[in-house]
Design an enzyme around this catalytic site. Structure first.
Site, PDB file in Angstrom:
ATOM      1  N   TYR A  20      44.444  47.631  59.356  1.00 58.10           N
ATOM      2  CA  TYR A  20      45.692  46.898  59.143  1.00 58.10           C
ATOM      3  C   TYR A  20      46.673  48.048  59.136  1.00 58.10           C
ATOM      4  CZ  TYR A  20      43.822  42.274  57.942  1.00 58.10           C
ATOM      5  OH  TYR A  20      43.266  41.125  57.947  1.00 58.10           O
ATOM      6  N   LYS A  50      33.138  41.618  25.300  1.00 57.32           N
ATOM      7  CA  LYS A  50      34.143  41.072  25.853  1.00 57.32           C
ATOM      8  C   LYS A  50      34.402  41.247  27.285  1.00 57.32           C
ATOM      9  CE  LYS A  50      37.334  44.687  24.708  1.00 57.32           C
ATOM     10  NZ  LYS A  50      38.330  45.339  23.642  1.00 57.32           N
TER      11      LYS A  50
END
Ligand SMILES: *Cc1c(COP(=O)(O)O)cnc(C)c1O
Length: 813
Positions: free
Chosen positions: A711, A486
Site C-alpha cells: 500500500y 489477567k
C-alpha cells in the site's frame, strides 16, 4: 526391582524403620501430586526450595508406604505400617541408587551432551540402530539431575545398549551426572551460545560439558565446537568436520533439493554419500553425529546411508489443541511406550476443563503383554486415571481390553477407526491421542482438531513452569505466590495456563474481570481467584462462582456489602486495594479510619488481604518513592489489622518488585510478566521463552529494483529483490509500526526485515539474501523485548495484542 532391604544395603541410611522388609520397589516417587503405583513406589522427600517433607502425609494418604526422608521427625508414630529410611541428603541418595543400578548394566552406554540436539540424536540413534540392538534410552528429554537418575533407575540387562542424555545449566553439575552415567561412548552434539547464564564464559561451559567424558572410551564430536579447547581426558577421539585432520571428514553438503540434503563424507580411506531427509543445518549436524556413532559401532557405510535416508522427524512434545465440539485434544502421535504414556496421562490428569477424559491408544510396539509385568504396569497406568472412555487401536491391545477396567471400544486399525468416526461423537472431553508412529495418529488428529489458519502462537508450558520456579526461588518459602492470569494470561491462554498453575500449587490466581474468572471456574479451576475490577453488574457472578473481589473505593464497598447481605452470606472474602502512590485505583491512606468504621459494623465481608501496587519499582531514580510506597502499605495494613482484630495477607510486589525489592515481599507476591518469560528489570534470571508466534511463507516473488511493494507504494526497492508474503497483519496483532523495515522476523535462521506497510492480514519480508521456499516457517518476534523497543512500546502490549483469531497451541514435554 529391589526389595526395601536391598535398598537399605545400597544407600546405608543413618536410621531406618522397617515395617515390611520384603516389599519390592519398582518406582521412584518425588511429587505427591503425580503419585501412581503407590504400593510399589518409594517417596523421596527432597529439601530445597520446595520442602518435600510437607507432602509426606499426602503421599501416605494416597497409599505410599516407603519413604526416604532427610528430616528427623517421628514419622514412624504417624505411619506405623510404613518403611522409612532417614538419610543425610535425599538427592545424593537418589543418585547413588541410580549409580548402583547403572553399575549392574553390562552393555555399553552412550552418554550424550551438548547445548542442542541431545534428544534428537538420542532418538535418531534409536531409530538407526534398533534393528541390531535392544536399546534403552532416557525417556523424553530427561537429562537433569533428577531426569538422569530416573532414567538410569529403569535400565536393566533386558537391553544391550543404553543411550542417556545429560544436560547442565551450572558449573559443578556434570560431575554428578558423570558419576551416574559413566558413559562408555561420549557424544557431544554442539555448544550453543544459549543458556550462558550459569557460566562465566563459553569456555567454562564447554569444559563443564566435557567432564561427562572423563572416563569414556571414545569421544565423538563436531570439531568446530572444540577448536582451541584442550580435551583434558584421554578417550579415543572421533571428530568430524571439514578439516582434513578429522577422522570423519565432511567433503561437501549440497544445496537441499526436494526436502533432501546430500552430504559427501570420507572415513577410513573411503568416500561415501548420505542423503539426509531434512534441510536445516541443525539436522545436518545431528545426522552426521549419528553417522559418526554408527561408524564407531562398525556399521557398513551402505547400511548407514540406507538408514539415514529413512530417518523420521522427532516430535517430543505433547501438544494441547482446541478440538471440535468443545473438546481439547492432547496430541502425542509419534511415540508410544509405557514411560511416555505415563507422562501423557499425567498431563491429561492436569486438565479440568471438560467432564470426560478419553484415551485413544494404539498398540505399543516392543512391549510384550504376555509378560505379566508389562501387563500389570499398563493396567495400573490406565486404572489410575478416571478415564471415561478408552479406544484401543490395533490387533494386540484389544485382547486385553476387558482387563483394563474402563469402558472401551476396539478398532483393528487407524483406518478402521477413522471409517467409524462419523458415528462416534466426542463432546465436552479432553482426548489424549497416544499412538506409535506406525499407526499414523496424525490422521486422527487432523479430524479431531479444529481448523486453524497458519499463524499460531505456540505456548511452551514447561518454560512457564520453569519461570515460575525461578521466581519461587527468589522469594522465601513462606511467602505466597499469586499468579496473574489477567488479559487471557497476557495473551497466552485461559484454562490451559490456569490448569498448569493449579497443578503447580500457586496460592492465588488473579483476573481483571469477573467473566475471566467465571471461565476459569467453568473449566474446573478451584484455586482462589481475585477479580481486580469488579463492577456492580458482575457481583452476581462473583458470588455465584466464588470469586474474590478487589475493593478499591467506598462506592464499590457499599454496593458489595449490600449485595452480599441480600444473599444472606457471611465473611465473604474481599481484597482491599490501597493507593500508595500509583494513583489508579484504591483507598487513600487517610481513608483508613472511615474504612475501618464500615468494616467493623458488619460481618458479611471479611478482609482477605490488603494490597497496593508499585508504580516505579524498576527505576532506581525512584527508589525513595518505592520505599515510601512499601512503608505506606505496611502502616495501612497494621492499622487495619489492629482495628479489625484479625490478620490478613499483605502484598505489593509484582515482577519488578520480586526481582529487586525483597523488602516488598510481605506475605505474598504477584507474578505476571516474568512468568511469561520476560524479565522486568534483571537480566540474570535465565527465563525461558513461553510464547512463540509463528506463521509461514505464502508466496515468494522476484521483483525488479524499479518496483515498489504494498500500500502507498512505501516499500521502495533499491535492488532486484526477493519478497516473501506472509500471513500475519495488524488484525493479528502485528502492529503497523513494524512496517518498512522496523520489524525483523526469523526465517531459516536469518533475521529479515519487513518491506512496505503492514496490511490487515498479511505483510511482506525482504528475503533477497537468504534461501527460502514457500511454506517455510517464520518466527514473528525472535526477541520480543527488542521488537517492543523498536516501536516504542513494552513486551506486555505486544503479547496481549496477539489476536484471538491466532490459534494457541500448547506444548508440554
Ligand atoms: C498486572 C498486575 C500485576 C503483575 O504485574 P507484572 O509486572 O506483569 O508482574 C501485579 N499486580 C497488579 C495489581 C496488576 O495489575
Amino acid at each position: 526391582m529391589y526389595t526395601i532391604s536391598e535398598i537399605q544395603d545400597i544407600i546405608k541410611p543413618r536410621r531406618s524403620y522397617l515395617a515390611d522388609t520384603k516389599v519390592s520397589i519398582h518406582y521412584l516417587l518425588y511429587d505427591s501430586r503425580k503419585i501412581a503405583h503407590e504400593k510399589l513406589g518409594i517417596f523421596f522427600a527432597f529439601t530445597g526450595r520446595q520442602d518435600g517433607h510437607l507432602y509426606i502425609q499426602d503421599a501416605y494418604n494416597k497409599g505410599v508406604r516407603n519413604f526416604i526422608l532427610e528430616k528427623d521427625t517421628e514419622q514412624e508414630v504417624q505411619m506405623p505400617d510404613a518403611n522409612i529410611l532417614w538419610v543425610a541428603n535425599s538427592w545424593t541418595t537418589l543418585q547413588s541408587l541410580a549409580q548402583h543400578n547403572r553399575s549392574r548394566f553390562q552393555g555399553p552406554v552412550i552418554g550424550i551432551t551438548g547445548s542442542n540436539g541431545k534428544t534428537i540424536v538420542k532418538e535418531w540413534l534409536f531409530q538407526l540402530m534398533s534393528p541390531e540392538y535392544k536399546i534403552y534410552r532416557s525417556p523424553k528429554s530427561y537429562n537433569s539431575q533428577l531426569g538422569v537418575a530416573l532414567s538410569l533407575w529403569d535400565l536393566s540387562n533386558q537391553y544391550n545398549l543404553a543411550i542417556i542424555e545429560a544436560g547442565i545449566s551450572h558449573v559443578g553439575e556434570m560431575d554428578r551426572l558423570e558419576a551416574m552415567i559413566k558413559p562408555t561412548f561420549g557424544v557431544l552434539t554442539n555448544i550453543g551460545i544459549a543458556h550462558q547464564q550459569g557460566f562465566a564464559s563459553k569456555l567454562e561451559k564447554t569444559e563443564e560439558k566435557l567432564r561427562l567424558f572423563k572416563d569414556a572410551e571414545t569421544l565423538i564430536y563436531p570439531a568446530k565446537y572444540l577448536e582451541a579447547v584442550q580435551i583434558p581426558y584421554k578417550p579415543r577421539k572421533l571428530s568430524w568436520g571439514e578439516e582434513e585432520d578429522n577422522q570423519l571428514e565432511v567433503y561437501s553438503i549440497r544445496k537441499p533439493e526436494d526436502g533432501q540434503t546430500y552430504v559427501t563424507l570420507y572415513y577410513g580411506g573411503k568416500t561415501f554419500g548420505i542423503s539426509v531427509p531434512f534441510t536445516d543445518s541443525a539436522a545436518m549436524e545431528n545426522a552426521i553425529t549419528c553417522v559418526a556413532v554408527m561408524l564407531r559401532f562398525g556399521y557398513d557405510t551402505a547400511l548407514i546411508a540406507e538408514r539415514i535416508r529413512n530417518l523420521l522427524p522427532v516430535e517430543m512434545r505433547l501438544e494441547l489443541k482446541n478440538g471440535k465440539n468443545n473438546t481439547s485434544v492432547i496430541d502425542d502421535s509419534y511415540s508410544n511406550d509405557l514411560v511416555s504414556l505415563q507422562i501423557a496421562l499425567d498431563f491429561l490428569n492436569q486438565q479440568h476443563q471438560h467432564t470426560n477424559s478419553i484415551l485413544i491408544l494404539s498398540d505399543i510396539p516392543g512391549v510384550t503383554l504376555t509378560d505379566e509385568k508389562n501387563l500389570n504396569k499398563l493396567k495400573r497406568l490406565v486404572a489410575d486415571r478416571n478415564l471415561t472412555q478408552l479406544i484401543l487401536i490395533g490387533p494386540v491391545l484389544r485382547q486385553y481390553a476387558e482387563q483394563l477396567g474402563v469402558p472401551f471400544q476396539c478398532y483393528a486399525s487407524t483406518a478402521d477407526f477413522i471409517a467409524n468416526l462419523k458415528d462416534i461423537e466426542f463432546r465436552d472431553a479432553t482426548i489424549l491421542l497416544k499412538g506409535a508412529r506406525d499407526f499414523h495418529f496424525e490422521d486422527i488428529s487432523k479430524l479431531l482438531v479444529a481448523k486453524s489458519h497458519d499463524t499460531v502462537l505456540e505456548i511452551n508450558l514447561n518454560a512457564l513452569e520453569h519461570n515460575l520456579n525461578v521466581y519461587r526461588g527468589l522469594v522465601p518459602k513462606e511467602v505466597k505466590m499469586m499468579a496473574m492470569v489477567k488479559a487471557f494470561s497476557y495473551g497466552s491462554g485461559s484454562f490451559e495456563i490456569a490448569n498448569l498453575l493449579q497443578f503447580n500449587q500457586v496460592d492465588y490466581l488473579t483476573v481483571a474481570y469477573a467473566d475471566e474468572g467465571v471461565e476459569l471456574r467453568n473449566a474446573g479451576i478451584t484455586l482462589p481467584i481475585v477479580v481486580m475490577s469488579p463492577d456492580e453488574n458482575a457481583f452476581e457472578s462473583v458470588v455465584q462462582h466464588n470469586l474474590e473481589p478487589e475493593i478499591y473505593s467506598f462506592r464499590i464497598l457499599h454496593a458489595f456489602i449490600s449485595f452480599v447481605r441480600i444473599k444472606d452470606l457471611k465473611n465473604f472474602p474481599i481484597h482491599i486495594k490501597v493507593d500508595t502512590g500509583m494513583h489508579r485505583l484504591g483507598f487513600m491512606p487517610d481513608e483508613a479510619e472511615a474504612l475501618i468504621d464500615i468494616l467493623r459494623q458488619q460481618d458479611v465481608v471479611r478482609v482477605q488481604s490488603a494490597f497496593s501496587h508499585l508504580a516505579s519499582a524498576a527505576n532506581p531514580q525512584d527508589n525513595a518513592f518505592t520505599a515510601e510506597q512499601i512503608l505506606k502499605l505496611d502502616q495501612f495494613a497494621k492499622k487495619l489489622q489492629q482495628e479489625l482484630g484479625y490478620s490478613f495477607l499483605r502484598h505489593i510486589a509484582a515482577t519488578s518488585g520480586i526481582e529487586l525489592w525483597p523488602s516488598a515481599y510481605f506475605d505474598m507476591v504477584r507474578l505476571g510478566i516474568g512468568m511469561y518469560g520476560v524479565e522486568a528489570s534483571r537480566t540474570d534470571l535465565s527465563l525461558q521463552t513461553v510464547g512463540v508466534l509463528k506463521t509461514n511463507v505464502t508466496q515468494i516473488k522476484h521483483i525488479p529494483a524499479s518496483e515498489t511493494v504494498g500500500y502507498n507504494r512505501h516499500g521502495v526497492l533499491h535492488r532486484d529483490s526477493k519478497i516473501a508474503t506472509i500471513k500475519i497483519g495488524y488484525a493479528d496483532g502485528y502492529d503497523r509500526r513494524f512496517g518498512n523495515g522496523v520489524g525483523k522476523m526469523l526465517v531459516n535462521g536469518h533475521l529479515v526485515p519487513t518491506v512496505g506497510d503492514i496490511c490487515m492480514d498479511m505483510c511482506m519480508l525482504d528475503v533477497t539474501d537468504i534461501a527460502v521456499s514457500e511454506e517455510d516457517e517464520v518466527v514473528v518476534f525472535p526477541d520480543i523485548t527488542a521488537a517492543a523497543n523498536s516501536i516504542g512500546t513494552i513486551p506486555y502490549e505486544l503479547l496481549v495484542n496477539i489476536s484471538q483469531r491466532v490459534k494457541r497451541v500448547y506444548f508440554y514435554e
